[in-house]
Design a protein around this motif. Sequence first.
Motif, PDB file in Angstrom:
ATOM      1  N   LYS A 600       0.837  -1.198   0.000  1.00  0.00           N
ATOM      2  CA  LYS A 600       0.000   0.000   0.000  1.00  0.00           C
ATOM      3  C   LYS A 600       0.876   1.254   0.000  1.00  0.00           C
ATOM      4  O   LYS A 600       0.649   2.200  -0.750  1.00  0.00           O
ATOM      5  CB  LYS A 600      -0.897   0.006   1.236  1.00  0.00           C
ATOM      6  CG  LYS A 600      -2.007  -1.026   1.237  1.00  0.00           C
ATOM      7  CD  LYS A 600      -3.219  -0.570   0.476  1.00  0.00           C
ATOM      8  CE  LYS A 600      -4.396  -1.521   0.691  1.00  0.00           C
ATOM      9  NZ  LYS A 600      -5.542  -1.187  -0.173  1.00  0.00           N
ATOM     10  N   ALA A 601       1.904   1.218   0.884  1.00  0.00           N
ATOM     11  CA  ALA A 601       2.782   2.372   1.012  1.00  0.00           C
ATOM     12  C   ALA A 601       3.585   2.619  -0.254  1.00  0.00           C
ATOM     13  O   ALA A 601       4.028   3.747  -0.521  1.00  0.00           O
ATOM     14  CB  ALA A 601       3.743   2.170   2.198  1.00  0.00           C
ATOM     15  N   ALA A 602       3.791   1.575  -1.056  1.00  0.00           N
ATOM     16  CA  ALA A 602       4.574   1.705  -2.289  1.00  0.00           C
ATOM     17  C   ALA A 602       3.758   2.295  -3.441  1.00  0.00           C
ATOM     18  O   ALA A 602       4.245   2.386  -4.563  1.00  0.00           O
ATOM     19  CB  ALA A 602       5.127   0.347  -2.701  1.00  0.00           C
ATOM     20  N   GLY A 603       2.514   2.640  -3.160  1.00  0.00           N
ATOM     21  CA  GLY A 603       1.710   3.269  -4.188  1.00  0.00           C
ATOM     22  C   GLY A 603       0.514   2.464  -4.639  1.00  0.00           C
ATOM     23  O   GLY A 603      -0.146   2.841  -5.607  1.00  0.00           O
ATOM     24  N   LYS A 604       0.230   1.363  -3.960  1.00  0.00           N
ATOM     25  CA  LYS A 604      -0.902   0.491  -4.274  1.00  0.00           C
ATOM     26  C   LYS A 604      -0.725  -0.195  -5.626  1.00  0.00           C
ATOM     27  O   LYS A 604       0.224   0.073  -6.350  1.00  0.00           O
ATOM     28  CB  LYS A 604      -2.222   1.267  -4.221  1.00  0.00           C
ATOM     29  CG  LYS A 604      -2.485   1.915  -2.873  1.00  0.00           C
ATOM     30  CD  LYS A 604      -3.801   2.664  -2.843  1.00  0.00           C
ATOM     31  CE  LYS A 604      -4.016   3.318  -1.466  1.00  0.00           C
ATOM     32  NZ  LYS A 604      -5.280   4.074  -1.406  1.00  0.00           N
ATOM     33  N   ASN A 605      -1.657  -1.122  -5.918  1.00  0.00           N
ATOM     34  CA  ASN A 605      -1.568  -1.945  -7.133  1.00  0.00           C
ATOM     35  C   ASN A 605      -0.163  -2.530  -7.263  1.00  0.00           C
ATOM     36  O   ASN A 605       0.450  -2.518  -8.324  1.00  0.00           O
ATOM     37  CB  ASN A 605      -1.915  -1.132  -8.369  1.00  0.00           C
ATOM     38  CG  ASN A 605      -2.155  -2.035  -9.590  1.00  0.00           C
ATOM     39  OD1 ASN A 605      -2.526  -3.201  -9.431  1.00  0.00           O
ATOM     40  ND2 ASN A 605      -1.926  -1.503 -10.776  1.00  0.00           N
ATOM     41  N   ALA A 606       0.357  -3.054  -6.141  1.00  0.00           N
ATOM     42  CA  ALA A 606       1.740  -3.552  -6.108  1.00  0.00           C
ATOM     43  C   ALA A 606       1.804  -4.811  -5.275  1.00  0.00           C
ATOM     44  O   ALA A 606       0.865  -5.165  -4.551  1.00  0.00           O
ATOM     45  CB  ALA A 606       2.677  -2.495  -5.535  1.00  0.00           C
ATOM     46  N   LEU A 607       2.933  -5.504  -5.397  1.00  0.00           N
ATOM     47  CA  LEU A 607       3.190  -6.723  -4.643  1.00  0.00           C
ATOM     48  C   LEU A 607       4.500  -6.562  -3.895  1.00  0.00           C
ATOM     49  O   LEU A 607       5.501  -6.129  -4.476  1.00  0.00           O
ATOM     50  CB  LEU A 607       3.243  -7.927  -5.590  1.00  0.00           C
ATOM     51  CG  LEU A 607       3.486  -9.314  -4.973  1.00  0.00           C
ATOM     52  CD1 LEU A 607       2.743 -10.370  -5.781  1.00  0.00           C
ATOM     53  CD2 LEU A 607       4.971  -9.667  -4.955  1.00  0.00           C
ATOM     54  N   ARG A 608       4.499  -6.900  -2.602  1.00  0.00           N
ATOM     55  CA  ARG A 608       5.702  -6.793  -1.807  1.00  0.00           C
ATOM     56  C   ARG A 608       5.885  -8.052  -0.963  1.00  0.00           C
ATOM     57  O   ARG A 608       4.920  -8.592  -0.412  1.00  0.00           O
ATOM     58  CB  ARG A 608       5.649  -5.575  -0.873  1.00  0.00           C
ATOM     59  CG  ARG A 608       5.810  -4.257  -1.589  1.00  0.00           C
ATOM     60  CD  ARG A 608       7.211  -4.113  -2.177  1.00  0.00           C
ATOM     61  NE  ARG A 608       7.394  -2.842  -2.844  1.00  0.00           N
ATOM     62  CZ  ARG A 608       7.150  -2.632  -4.132  1.00  0.00           C
ATOM     63  NH1 ARG A 608       6.673  -3.626  -4.868  1.00  0.00           N
ATOM     64  NH2 ARG A 608       7.355  -1.445  -4.674  1.00  0.00           N
ATOM     65  N   PHE A 609       7.142  -8.511  -0.872  1.00  0.00           N
ATOM     66  CA  PHE A 609       7.489  -9.648  -0.027  1.00  0.00           C
ATOM     67  C   PHE A 609       7.768  -9.170   1.391  1.00  0.00           C
ATOM     68  O   PHE A 609       8.236  -8.043   1.609  1.00  0.00           O
ATOM     69  CB  PHE A 609       8.718 -10.373  -0.573  1.00  0.00           C
ATOM     70  CG  PHE A 609       8.443 -11.222  -1.777  1.00  0.00           C
ATOM     71  CD1 PHE A 609       8.137 -12.563  -1.636  1.00  0.00           C
ATOM     72  CD2 PHE A 609       8.465 -10.674  -3.052  1.00  0.00           C
ATOM     73  CE1 PHE A 609       7.871 -13.356  -2.741  1.00  0.00           C
ATOM     74  CE2 PHE A 609       8.210 -11.446  -4.157  1.00  0.00           C
ATOM     75  CZ  PHE A 609       7.907 -12.794  -4.006  1.00  0.00           C
ATOM     76  N   PHE A 610       7.536 -10.059   2.345  1.00  0.00           N
ATOM     77  CA  PHE A 610       7.834  -9.729   3.737  1.00  0.00           C
ATOM     78  C   PHE A 610       9.326  -9.504   3.937  1.00  0.00           C
ATOM     79  O   PHE A 610       9.745  -8.655   4.697  1.00  0.00           O
ATOM     80  CB  PHE A 610       7.340 -10.856   4.660  1.00  0.00           C
ATOM     81  CG  PHE A 610       7.654 -10.624   6.117  1.00  0.00           C
ATOM     82  CD1 PHE A 610       6.933  -9.695   6.844  1.00  0.00           C
ATOM     83  CD2 PHE A 610       8.665 -11.324   6.741  1.00  0.00           C
ATOM     84  CE1 PHE A 610       7.224  -9.470   8.182  1.00  0.00           C
ATOM     85  CE2 PHE A 610       8.965 -11.108   8.078  1.00  0.00           C
ATOM     86  CZ  PHE A 610       8.241 -10.176   8.795  1.00  0.00           C
ATOM     87  N   ASP A 611      10.165 -10.270   3.231  1.00  0.00           N
ATOM     88  CA  ASP A 611      11.616 -10.159   3.336  1.00  0.00           C
ATOM     89  C   ASP A 611      12.101  -9.165   2.282  1.00  0.00           C
ATOM     90  O   ASP A 611      12.066  -9.443   1.090  1.00  0.00           O
ATOM     91  CB  ASP A 611      12.259 -11.531   3.090  1.00  0.00           C
ATOM     92  CG  ASP A 611      13.761 -11.491   3.262  1.00  0.00           C
ATOM     93  OD1 ASP A 611      14.292 -10.395   3.498  1.00  0.00           O
ATOM     94  OD2 ASP A 611      14.403 -12.559   3.158  1.00  0.00           O
TER      95      ASP A 611
END
Length: 872
Positions: A600-611
């Motif tokens: 969400k913080a990266a601008g939404k419509n995105a995928l981020r890994f926990f690591d």
Amino acid sequence: MILDFIQGAALLLALCWLQTINRRLWTDHCVMAPLLSGLLFGTTCVVGMLTPIVLQQGLIFDARTAVLSMAGLFGGPLVAAVAALMAGGYRFWLGGSGVWVGLANVLMPVLLGLAYRYWHQRGKVQTGPWQLLAFGLLVHVLTVLLLTLLPAAQASLSLRQVAVPMLLVLPLATLILGLLLRDIEYRLHTERALAQSEARMGAITRAIPDLLLVLDEDGRYVDVVAPEPKLLLLPRSQLLGKHLHEVMSQGEAERFYAFIQRTLASDTPQILQYAIHTQVGSTVFEGRAQRLEGLLEGKRAVVMLARDISERESVEMERRIAAIAFESQQGMVITDASSKILRINQAFSAITGYSAADVIGQDTRILSSGRQTPEFYQAMWRSISETSAWEGEIWNRRKNGEIFPEWLSISAVRDGHGRVSNYVASLTDISEHKAAEDQIKHLAFFDALTGLPNRRLLLDRLQQAQAASARKGKFAALMFLDLDNFKNVNDLHGHQTGDQLLCLVAERLSHAIRSCDTVARLGGDEFVVLLEDLEPHSEDAAGQVEAIGQKILQALEAPYLIGELELRSTASIGVLLFNDELSGSHELMKRADLSMYEAKAAGKNALRFFDPAMQESVSARLQLEEDIRRGLAAGEFVMYLQPQMDENYSLIGAEALVRWQHPQRGLLSPAAFVEVAERAGLIELLDLQMLRQACEQLAEWARQPATEELRLAVNLSARLLYQPHFVDQVLELLAATGADPHRLKLELTESLLFDDLAGAVLRMTALKAHGIRFSIDDFGTGYSSMAYLQQLPLDQLKIDQSFVRALPDDPNSLAIIRAICSLANSLNLDVIAEGVETEVQRALVLANGCRHFQGYLFGRPMPLSEFARLHP
């Protein structure tokens, strides 16, 4: 001399007998047993070298070859390595003119023994007397042949005085030692099997839920095993040794005694039903007894399993009461002993739709639905035969053909002689109950709006996924998904529209994942995707998740049509990879949720890994894959050449090496991109580009007299070699470029040949017929099997640079190089050494029979323009 060999061999065989004690003491210790075995074998060899047969100073003979070959065969790599290190170290310390041959006589039998062990474990050879004798003869024929490596005078003396006694005595010693060690292994295996059998039988006995009683012919308790001690008359310690009349009433004891005598007189099990007062009150048992073969403490005995059937007796009583109250709310049917219907009640007709006229005289199979298997009915009738009752859920068919679930209870009615005269069955229609049960289950585990699994079912599947990942060694992933700006849909268009959008999102998610994965809705606009059975390596698994995640983002980004309204919605996805059970399900959910907020913080419509590190690694690898594809299309991969020289420093050719002229990062070596190209399935295209450039260069050289004799070597990957049209592709390249196939040399690594040796031989032979030469790259670091050297149409062996660079300080590397050159010479193969950096290295390799060289001494890998300056 023969007597000397016999005495030495007898001493070493006597010392090897100590292996019996070692194997018995340490048979279950996975580390100490092989270490001590290796030490015993090594000590035995050292003792043999303490009392050797000495022909002259530095020439000693003993039976170490017999001991070391058997250490390899019966001990395995660790045992053989320890023994060889001890024997080789001591022989090296002894020194003398025969030290190198002595060390070879340490290494050779160990390698042969390990090879024998390898083929024996695969069922190719046996360890019978004739096979062991033949093996011993092989080992010592090779030992005699190694004596020829001694200086001429010493070799002649050794062969004259030692060869015959050695070949007469030591193969027999090898046979005797092999039979001794085989007998040790066989006895240990037998003892272990007996111990396991006893443990298994003990476990089975303890797992039996019934009482187990052993009674002798006098009615004395010999043994008692009780899963529930409270089912005994007295505590076990008080029962053992007592007689029946000491713990039972006189009448019951006499009945039991008569049962024991009847069992002893019969070959078949006998059954007795009895009631006694146990520690929990009056209990009904059914005992099944069988006589024991042989005597127990000098007397005949029986073993009896006694099952508590108090509950069953109570149920049977209730069945009899139910038979009296035949006309009840339950459907009732009475049949004869052959299952022909004799009577039904009104409830039966109401449930099944059959009237009395329809079914009287018919077999009960008229109700069969066909859903139950024959095994189901066999088990049901077996239970009725053994216990006179059965009950359970079954599917039957009404008169109108409708299949419905019912709860069926069947009881057998027996006459005064114990024979079945009738069966009484009661049945209840449980259709509504089943439907309510399914509805409750669905409400408990599935989301009411979307029909997806809810949080409870997700957590259960997550726990199963953790266990499966830990067991299989594969990764799984938890994707926490939240719709972006979903609140605006509810606020602007109403909650009904929002619910319709959620259903469409659920449908798209279900289509975007694999069949083995799970989509769940936690509530609101939060969804979770559980991915299972991913790759075992974290980067590969992350790549899979990345691909699925991008597919989900693209699917959710497409417009949604709800009536005449067109809506758009994106999602933010947080991903957590896991492959163990160390963290709880709630902790995994929390981490995935945190990574979703990062998306969400990266601008939404995105995928981020926990690591974060993994996210960075995956992104970098995906970018590099895309760069490689672009570079291949743009022709950025260029050929560098490293010169190859002969013994006169004359240029004979070069090896083609790939480099990447990256527009931003400059010139890159293969280490920066080859592994990623292999994982992305791009290595074949890269190899074909290099092969094309090599053919074009050969064609160019052929036009100039100064270079027309030069050869060019090109490395091949396994994927390209085993492609179905590989041979046609190479021949087409040669035809298109005009290159001389006799000047092209294809280098293969040993390991890739073993993926499909037959296929490799077929492809290489086809190309060999056109003049293409083949070389084995990095020879000596892989399998180095004589078998494949015989089968493959090879022209050259390439000594690996690790051996050359160790010169002149490493005598083992020099010995390996000498052996490779000797092997190549015997097979009529050329030899080339790579990694030659100094004149000393070149001189040593040349002195041992290698006449072609490659390395920094002659030139580093260089572009074509620089290589052109090496020749006129």
